[in-house]
Write a protein that holds these residues in place. Structure first.
Motif, short mmCIF file in Angstrom:
data_model
loop_
_atom_site.label_atom_id
_atom_site.label_comp_id
_atom_site.label_asym_id
_atom_site.label_seq_id
_atom_site.Cartn_x
_atom_site.Cartn_y
_atom_site.Cartn_z
N GLU A 65 0.91 -1.24 -0.10
CA GLU A 65 -0.24 -0.03 -0.05
C GLU A 65 0.93 1.23 -0.19
O GLU A 65 0.42 2.22 -0.44
CB GLU A 65 -0.92 0.15 1.25
CG GLU A 65 -1.89 1.45 1.17
CD GLU A 65 -2.86 0.98 2.26
OE1 GLU A 65 -3.99 1.91 2.10
OE2 GLU A 65 -2.96 0.18 3.14
N ILE A 68 2.08 1.90 -3.66
CA ILE A 68 0.96 2.35 -4.12
C ILE A 68 0.58 4.18 -3.92
O ILE A 68 0.60 4.92 -4.77
CB ILE A 68 -0.44 1.73 -3.99
CG1 ILE A 68 -0.23 0.29 -4.61
CG2 ILE A 68 -1.65 2.36 -4.66
CD1 ILE A 68 -1.42 -0.42 -4.50
N ARG A 69 1.06 4.45 -2.70
CA ARG A 69 0.53 5.81 -2.03
C ARG A 69 1.77 6.62 -2.78
O ARG A 69 1.59 7.70 -3.30
CB ARG A 69 0.45 5.73 -0.59
CG ARG A 69 -0.63 5.38 -0.26
CD ARG A 69 -0.77 5.46 1.40
NE ARG A 69 -2.15 4.99 1.83
CZ ARG A 69 -2.22 5.10 3.28
NH1 ARG A 69 -1.55 5.66 3.95
NH2 ARG A 69 -3.68 5.12 3.79
N ILE A 72 1.18 7.26 -6.37
CA ILE A 72 0.00 8.39 -6.63
C ILE A 72 0.65 9.71 -6.28
O ILE A 72 0.26 10.88 -6.96
CB ILE A 72 -1.13 7.92 -5.60
CG1 ILE A 72 -1.90 6.77 -6.17
CG2 ILE A 72 -2.14 9.18 -5.55
CD1 ILE A 72 -2.80 6.05 -5.24
N SER A 78 -3.88 8.09 -9.95
CA SER A 78 -3.78 6.68 -9.99
C SER A 78 -3.36 6.18 -11.46
O SER A 78 -4.19 4.95 -11.78
CB SER A 78 -4.69 6.04 -9.17
OG SER A 78 -6.08 6.50 -9.78
N LEU A 97 -6.83 -3.38 -2.97
CA LEU A 97 -6.01 -2.06 -2.96
C LEU A 97 -6.17 -1.65 -4.55
O LEU A 97 -6.27 -0.27 -4.49
CB LEU A 97 -4.51 -2.43 -2.79
CG LEU A 97 -4.02 -2.58 -1.42
CD1 LEU A 97 -2.70 -3.03 -1.26
CD2 LEU A 97 -4.33 -1.35 -0.50
N GLN A 100 -9.67 0.07 -4.16
CA GLN A 100 -9.80 0.92 -3.21
C GLN A 100 -9.09 2.39 -3.79
O GLN A 100 -9.69 3.34 -3.52
CB GLN A 100 -9.03 0.62 -1.64
CG GLN A 100 -8.90 1.91 -0.89
CD GLN A 100 -7.95 1.26 0.29
OE1 GLN A 100 -7.68 0.24 0.76
NE2 GLN A 100 -7.54 2.25 0.93
N TYR A 101 -7.98 2.34 -4.38
CA TYR A 101 -7.30 3.45 -5.06
C TYR A 101 -7.79 3.73 -6.44
O TYR A 101 -7.07 4.66 -7.05
CB TYR A 101 -5.72 3.27 -4.88
CG TYR A 101 -5.44 3.30 -3.53
CD1 TYR A 101 -5.17 4.63 -2.65
CD2 TYR A 101 -5.05 2.41 -2.69
CE1 TYR A 101 -4.73 4.70 -1.66
CE2 TYR A 101 -4.81 2.39 -1.24
CZ TYR A 101 -4.62 3.78 -0.76
OH TYR A 101 -4.15 3.84 0.58
N ARG A 102 -8.79 2.94 -6.88
CA ARG A 102 -9.25 3.24 -8.10
C ARG A 102 -7.99 3.37 -9.28
O ARG A 102 -7.78 4.07 -10.09
CB ARG A 102 -10.10 4.34 -8.31
CG ARG A 102 -11.47 4.43 -7.61
CD ARG A 102 -12.29 3.37 -8.11
NE ARG A 102 -13.63 3.58 -7.79
CZ ARG A 102 -14.05 2.70 -6.47
NH1 ARG A 102 -13.51 2.09 -5.95
NH2 ARG A 102 -15.38 2.99 -6.43
N LEU A 103 -7.06 2.21 -9.26
CA LEU A 103 -6.04 2.29 -10.26
C LEU A 103 -6.63 1.86 -11.50
O LEU A 103 -7.75 1.46 -11.81
CB LEU A 103 -5.13 0.92 -10.03
CG LEU A 103 -4.51 1.10 -8.36
CD1 LEU A 103 -3.51 0.16 -8.32
CD2 LEU A 103 -3.91 2.38 -8.15
#
Length: 380
Positions: A65, A68-69, A72, A78, A97, A100-103
């Motif tokens: 995570e 990923i952050r 971003i 994303s 994930l 959640q993060y709309r990749l």
């Protein structure tokens, strides 16, 4: 009789369903190579106008995570992808994930089921599996894939046996979703050829591994650069019984030359040498050895080697000992003579592709002009 006008903006030909749906400038995808496609490489790819996939299969679950952050924050959104496999221990975490993060997209080999794909689609996350055979492409689309990446047998790592030039037209004729070509690509000529054939773009792994933005240690990168014969980037079954394309090195030579029992000993020795990473206890090793004596040493050694594969990759791709681990690679490594930044690679490929397409259009225009002159002379 007039002749066809040659377009002046050939960059328009690089705008494809891939760039439209993935939101990148160029139809160039960086694949998710284990221990290589980290956040920094994906950031470099994204900023250069390509589309990058984060290698979720080899990132510690506790750190995924954060990676990923980090991406971003560095890219301002994303607009990148996450790669994972359903058989990995934290597959559910990867799925959650990504949603959640709309990749923008996920990629995978052994794909998720319809229910999971439906979750992605509901969240607006594009599903882009990689396949090496026509039947797998058709099945992936039936399950709901939004795009397909085909990898020809020239590609690195676990790969099929069908060359890109055969597999690409087969899949293009069989499916209605955008198709991305992979396996053997590293130049603008390759991109122009793929686009002319009907692909929406190209995907590259080895070319991005061999960049100055790659986290691969210098000794390992030097080993990749040293390869100048495509035959030295070959398929072996010795690691886990599956087709694996990698650079020939002393470890693979020793593994292939060993007897089934010898392969087991090599497998156990490698597990023992790095047992802190594998978590394999001495008792478990001895149990495997005893079982091998009773059953099939070859099959058991493949099982142990398969379990050790992440460790073997780390030995070469993280720790920097290229002759003591495995070196997954496409044959295209033999055609790459220097390291460049992701920006230089992507922009260079795009510029060369535009030049190739311009030359193709110029031939069409010249032919039309010649025919027009012949018509005028005939009338006169």
């Amino acid at each position: 009789m007039t002749h066809a006008a040659v377009p002046t903006d050939f960059s328009a030909l690089l705008r494809t369903p891939l760039t439209e749906r993935l939101g990148c400038r160029y139809p160039i995808v960086q694949t998710a190579m284990g221990w290589v496609a980290d956040a920094d490489l994906v950031v470099a790819t994204t900023k250069a106008g390509g589309f990058g996939f984060l290698a979720g299969a080899t990132i510690d679950a506790a750190k995924l995570e954060d990676e990923i952050r980090k991406l971003i924050a560095a890219t301002g959104g994303s607009n990148f992808g996450l790669n994972f496999h359903m058989f990995q221990e934290n597959a559910a975490q990867c799925v959650d994930l990504a949603i959640q993060y709309r990749l923008r997209a996920v990629s995978y080999g052994r794909g998720p089921d319809r229910k999971t794909i439906a979750r992605f689609k509901e969240a607006g996350v594009l599903c882009i599996p990689t396949v090496g055979a026509l039947k797998h492409a058709i099945k992936a689309v039936e399950l709901g894939a939004d795009m397909i990446t085909i990898q020809g047998g020239e590609g690195g790592g676990h790969t099929g046996g069908v060359p890109s030039t055969i597999l690409l037209p087969q899949v293009l004729a069989a499916v209605q979703v955008p198709v991305i070509a992979a396996g053997g690509y590293s130049t603008g000529r390759g991109l122009a050829g793929a686009l002319a054939a009907g692909a929406a773009g190209i995907a590259m792994g080895t070319r991005f591994l061999m960049t100055t933005d790659s986290p691969t240690p210098p000794p390992t990168l030097a080993r990749y650069l040293k390869v100048d014969d495509p035959q030295k980037v070959r398929v072996t079954l010795a690691v886990d019984g599956m087709r694996h394309r990698m650079i020939e090195n002393p470890f693979i030579d020793r593994l292939e030359a060993a007897s089934p029992l010898g392969r087991l000993l090599i497998a156990v020795r490698s597990a023992w040498q790095w047992k802190r990473q594998t978590g394999m206890s001495l008792g478990h090793m001895l149990g495997v050895f005893r079982q091998a004596l009773k059953e099939d040493p070859g099959a058991v050694s493949q099982t142990v080697m398969s379990a050790n594969q992440p460790v073997l990759l780390q030995r070469s791709m993280v720790e920097g000992f290229p002759d003591e681990g495995i070196l997954p690679s496409g044959q295209v490594a033999a055609a790459i003579g220097k390291l460049e930044s992701c920006e230089d690679v992507i922009h260079g490929i795009a510029a060369e592709a535009e030049a190739c397409l311009a030359a193709l259009y110029a031939r069409l225009d010249a032919g039309a002009a010649a025919r027009s002159n012949e018509d005028i002379q005939a009338v006169a």
